[in-house]
Design a protein around this motif. Structure first.
Motif, mmCIF file in Angstrom:
data_model
loop_
_atom_site.group_PDB
_atom_site.id
_atom_site.type_symbol
_atom_site.label_atom_id
_atom_site.label_comp_id
_atom_site.label_asym_id
_atom_site.label_seq_id
_atom_site.Cartn_x
_atom_site.Cartn_y
_atom_site.Cartn_z
ATOM 1 N N UNK A 194 12.269 -28.980 -11.661
ATOM 2 C CA UNK A 194 11.197 -29.080 -12.642
ATOM 3 C C UNK A 194 9.863 -29.111 -11.901
ATOM 4 N N UNK A 195 8.972 -28.215 -12.279
ATOM 5 C CA UNK A 195 7.610 -28.179 -11.755
ATOM 6 C C UNK A 195 6.740 -28.981 -12.707
ATOM 7 N N UNK A 196 5.903 -29.842 -12.171
ATOM 8 C CA UNK A 196 4.999 -30.607 -13.019
ATOM 9 C C UNK A 196 3.745 -31.011 -12.268
ATOM 10 N N UNK A 197 2.612 -30.436 -12.678
ATOM 11 C CA UNK A 197 1.325 -30.768 -12.076
ATOM 12 C C UNK A 197 0.332 -31.000 -13.210
ATOM 13 N N UNK A 198 -0.251 -32.189 -13.243
ATOM 14 C CA UNK A 198 -1.174 -32.575 -14.303
ATOM 15 C C UNK A 198 -2.603 -32.264 -13.877
ATOM 16 N N UNK A 199 -3.311 -31.497 -14.710
ATOM 17 C CA UNK A 199 -4.706 -31.161 -14.459
ATOM 18 C C UNK A 199 -5.634 -31.901 -15.418
#
Length: 103
Positions: A6-11
């Protein structure tokens, strides 16, 4: 060995870059430290570029029996959202390395 990742990056207010995909664990680890350009995936003029590292990903499972059944049902590669392998161009990075050597 395949993994479900799972890819997860919060901007923040701009949004979240997320996805689920199946890949070889060794290929995922080779991606660490590489710059991946996603384009305007968070809206016009967003220009998302991200240096991949282990914190960008969560390996959801390494259970090979489960993964084999999962691939049979859902397919291999991108399951949903964004997969950095769809955006990463190793040839482009090689070209940049050559340009630096010419200096």
């Amino acid at each position: 060995m395949k993994v479900i990742v799972e890819l997860g990056v919060d901007y923040g207010r701009s949004g979240t870059l997320s996805g689920i995909f199946v890949c070889e664990k060794a290929d995922l680890e080779k991606l660490y430290g590489k710059e991946v350009y996603f384009g305007e995936v968070l809206g016009k003029h967003s220009e998302v570029s991200l240096e991949m590292d282990a914190e960008c990903f969560e390996i959801r499972t390494e259970d090979q029996d489960f993964i084999a059944k999962f691939i049979e049902i859902m397919g291999d590669g991108t399951i949903s959202g964004y997969n950095p392998f769809d955006y990463y161009d190793a040839d482009e990075e090689s070209d940049e390395d050559e340009d630096e050597d010419d200096d």
